[in-house]
Design a protein around this motif. Structure first.
Motif, short mmCIF file in Angstrom:
data_model
loop_
_atom_site.label_atom_id
_atom_site.label_comp_id
_atom_site.label_asym_id
_atom_site.label_seq_id
_atom_site.Cartn_x
_atom_site.Cartn_y
_atom_site.Cartn_z
N THR A 119 34.00 36.88 24.99
CA THR A 119 33.31 35.93 25.86
C THR A 119 32.74 36.73 27.03
OG1 THR A 119 35.31 35.49 27.16
CG2 THR A 119 34.90 34.08 25.25
N GLU A 120 32.04 36.06 27.91
CA GLU A 120 31.45 36.76 29.06
C GLU A 120 32.27 36.53 30.32
OE1 GLU A 120 27.34 35.80 29.64
OE2 GLU A 120 26.70 37.42 28.30
N ALA A 121 32.38 37.58 31.12
CA ALA A 121 32.97 37.50 32.45
C ALA A 121 31.94 38.01 33.44
CB ALA A 121 34.24 38.34 32.53
N SER A 122 32.00 37.52 34.65
CA SER A 122 31.03 37.98 35.65
C SER A 122 31.66 38.01 37.02
CB SER A 122 29.79 37.07 35.65
OG SER A 122 30.14 35.75 36.02
N CYS A 123 31.09 38.83 37.88
CA CYS A 123 31.52 38.87 39.27
C CYS A 123 30.32 39.17 40.15
CB CYS A 123 32.62 39.90 39.49
SG CYS A 123 32.08 41.61 39.39
N SER A 124 30.42 38.73 41.38
CA SER A 124 29.42 39.05 42.40
C SER A 124 30.02 40.14 43.29
CB SER A 124 29.10 37.82 43.24
OG SER A 124 30.24 37.43 43.99
N PRO A 125 29.22 40.77 44.13
CA PRO A 125 29.79 41.78 45.03
C PRO A 125 30.93 41.22 45.89
CG PRO A 125 27.40 41.96 45.01
CD PRO A 125 27.75 40.72 44.23
N GLU A 126 30.83 39.94 46.26
CA GLU A 126 31.86 39.32 47.10
C GLU A 126 33.17 39.12 46.34
OE1 GLU A 126 27.99 38.98 48.60
OE2 GLU A 126 28.72 38.05 46.72
N ASP A 127 33.12 39.15 45.02
CA ASP A 127 34.33 38.97 44.22
C ASP A 127 35.17 40.23 44.12
OD1 ASP A 127 33.77 36.29 43.62
OD2 ASP A 127 32.47 36.86 41.94
N VAL A 128 34.65 41.35 44.56
CA VAL A 128 35.40 42.61 44.54
C VAL A 128 36.26 42.65 45.80
CG1 VAL A 128 35.25 45.12 44.45
CG2 VAL A 128 33.57 43.73 43.23
N ARG A 129 37.52 42.33 45.64
CA ARG A 129 38.43 42.21 46.79
C ARG A 129 38.91 43.58 47.30
NH1 ARG A 129 40.65 36.97 47.43
NH2 ARG A 129 39.25 35.49 46.44
N TYR A 130 39.07 44.52 46.38
CA TYR A 130 39.57 45.85 46.75
C TYR A 130 39.03 46.85 45.73
CZ TYR A 130 42.85 49.61 47.95
OH TYR A 130 43.40 50.82 48.34
N PHE A 131 38.57 48.01 46.22
CA PHE A 131 38.01 49.02 45.32
C PHE A 131 38.17 50.38 45.97
CE2 PHE A 131 35.03 51.41 42.86
CZ PHE A 131 34.92 50.75 41.64
N ARG A 132 38.94 51.25 45.33
CA ARG A 132 39.15 52.60 45.89
C ARG A 132 39.27 53.61 44.75
NH1 ARG A 132 43.30 56.08 46.92
NH2 ARG A 132 44.87 54.62 46.12
N LYS A 133 38.55 54.71 44.88
CA LYS A 133 38.68 55.81 43.93
C LYS A 133 39.98 56.54 44.24
CE LYS A 133 36.27 59.77 41.95
NZ LYS A 133 36.53 59.29 40.57
N LEU A 134 40.73 56.87 43.20
CA LEU A 134 42.01 57.53 43.39
C LEU A 134 41.81 58.96 43.86
CD1 LEU A 134 43.99 56.27 40.26
CD2 LEU A 134 43.82 55.26 42.53
N GLY A 135 42.78 59.43 44.63
CA GLY A 135 42.71 60.78 45.18
C GLY A 135 42.58 60.76 46.69
N GLY A 136 43.04 61.81 47.31
CA GLY A 136 42.89 61.95 48.76
C GLY A 136 43.86 61.13 49.58
N LEU A 137 44.88 60.57 48.94
CA LEU A 137 45.85 59.75 49.66
C LEU A 137 47.24 60.34 49.43
CD1 LEU A 137 45.93 57.13 51.34
CD2 LEU A 137 46.48 55.89 49.24
N LYS A 138 47.91 60.71 50.51
CA LYS A 138 49.23 61.31 50.42
C LYS A 138 50.27 60.25 50.07
CE LYS A 138 48.27 64.88 53.91
NZ LYS A 138 48.69 65.42 55.24
N TYR A 139 51.40 60.71 49.55
CA TYR A 139 52.52 59.78 49.36
C TYR A 139 52.91 59.22 50.71
CZ TYR A 139 53.49 61.77 44.68
OH TYR A 139 53.43 62.16 43.37
N PRO A 140 53.14 57.91 50.81
CA PRO A 140 53.60 57.33 52.08
C PRO A 140 55.09 57.62 52.29
CG PRO A 140 53.51 55.63 50.41
CD PRO A 140 52.98 56.88 49.76
N ALA A 141 55.55 57.43 53.50
CA ALA A 141 56.97 57.65 53.80
C ALA A 141 57.83 56.56 53.17
CB ALA A 141 57.19 57.70 55.30
#
Length: 240
Positions: A119-141
Motif C-alpha cells: 500500500t502507499e504511505a506518505s509524509c510531509s516535511p512536518e511529519d518528520v519529528r526527529y532525524f539525525r545521521k548517526l556518528g559524532g555523538l559520544k556515549y552519555p554519562a
C-alpha cells in the motif's frame, strides 16, 4: 517471510536503500526507522508520522491487541529504493506491513501481513519529528532516551550514540509531569540513576513495570514513569 535482514540494502556505501520502519503506538501511530550503524543508507535515527492506508492501521492494531503481552513487533518494509533524507522533503512510497517475531536466540522473523500486499504511505516535511545521521555523538554519562508521542500516549527511544550500542523503543506507563508541548520537540531525557553501559547490552536496562525518574534535556523538568511495552529491540544487526 524473511529472517533477520539488513533491509535488503545494496552496497554499504550506497545512499539508497530498502527501508524498514517500526510501528509504535495506537492512538497516534509513529514510524521509527530501523537503523544500522555500518550501512550508510540506514545510518539514521528517525521518527516520523506516516499517513497509512486504513487496512494497514486496522490490521496492525488488531494484531497488536492479540500480542500486546508478547515479544512481537510490527514494521513497514518499503520495496521502494530511496535515500532516507527524501522524507525531509515529503514523500509517498510503497510499504508492506510485517509482524516481527523474536526467536529464543534473539533473531527476528519478518512475517508479511495482508498477504504482502503493498500500500502507499506518505509524509510531509512536518511529519518528520526527529532525524539525525548517526556518528559524532559520544556515549552519555547516564542512560539517555528520546521522548516522543502525543497526548497521554508517550514513548521513548534509546538515543543512538557511539557504536556498539543497542536500539529500543518503550511505551511509558503512567507518565507524569510531561508537558505535551515537549513531545513534538522530541527532547532527550536522562535517567540519572542508571549509568550508560558505554556499549552493547543484551537486554534493556529499563525493566517493565518498574518506576523511573528522568530529567528532560539532562537538566530540566523531572518526569516520572513506569516502563511499559517494548515496541522494538535490536543489539545485533544494528552494529554489524
Amino acid at each position: 517471510m524473511s529472517t533477520d535482514t539488513k533491509h535488503g540494502a545494496g552496497s554499504h556505501g550506497a545512499p539508497h536503500g530498502l527501508h524498514r520502519f517500526l510501528l509504535i503506538g495506537k492512538k497516534k501511530i509513529f514510524s521509527y526507522h530501523l537503523a544500522l550503524y555500518n550501512v550508510e543508507a540506514h545510518a539514521f535515527q528517525a521518527i516520523v508520522t506516516l499517513s497509512l492506508a486504513d487496512a494497514v492501521r486496522e490490521a496492525y492494531l488488531a494484531d497488536l491487541g492479540k500480542n500486546k503481552d508478547k515479544k512481537v513487533f510490527y514494521s513497514l518494509f518499503s520495496p521502494d529504493n530511496f535515500p532516507l533524507t527524501d522524507l525531509k522533503r515529503g514523500k509517498t512510497f510503497k510499504v508492506q506491513l510485517e509482524r516481527v517475531i523474536v526467536k529464543p536466540d534473539g533473531s527476528r522473523e519478518f512475517q508479511k501481513m495482508l498477504n504482502g500486499q503493498p500500500t502507499e504511505a506518505s509524509c510531509s516535511p512536518e511529519d518528520v519529528r526527529y532525524f539525525r545521521k548517526l556518528g559524532g555523538l559520544k556515549y552519555p554519562a547516564h542512560l539517555t532516551y528520546l521522548l516522543f508521542g502525543e497526548d497521554d500516549e508517550v514513548h521513548i527511544a534509546h538515543q543512538l550514540a557511539k557504536k556498539p550500542n543497542w536500539d529500543e523503543v518503550i511505551t511509558l506507563a503512567e507518565p507524569r509531569g510531561i508537558d505535551p508541548s515537549f513531545l513534538s520537540k522530541v527532547p532527550d531525557i536522562t535517567v540519572e540513576a542508571i549509568e550508560d553501559p558505554h556499549g552493547v547490552v543484551t537486554e534493556s536496562p529499563l525493566k517493565k513495570g518498574q518506576r523511573y525518574e528522568a530529567k528532560i534535556n539532562g537538566v530540566g523538568t523531572s518526569i516520572k514513569f513506569r516502563a511499559g511495552r517494548q515496541g522494538w529491540w535490536n543489539h545485533t544487526s544494528l552494529n554489524s
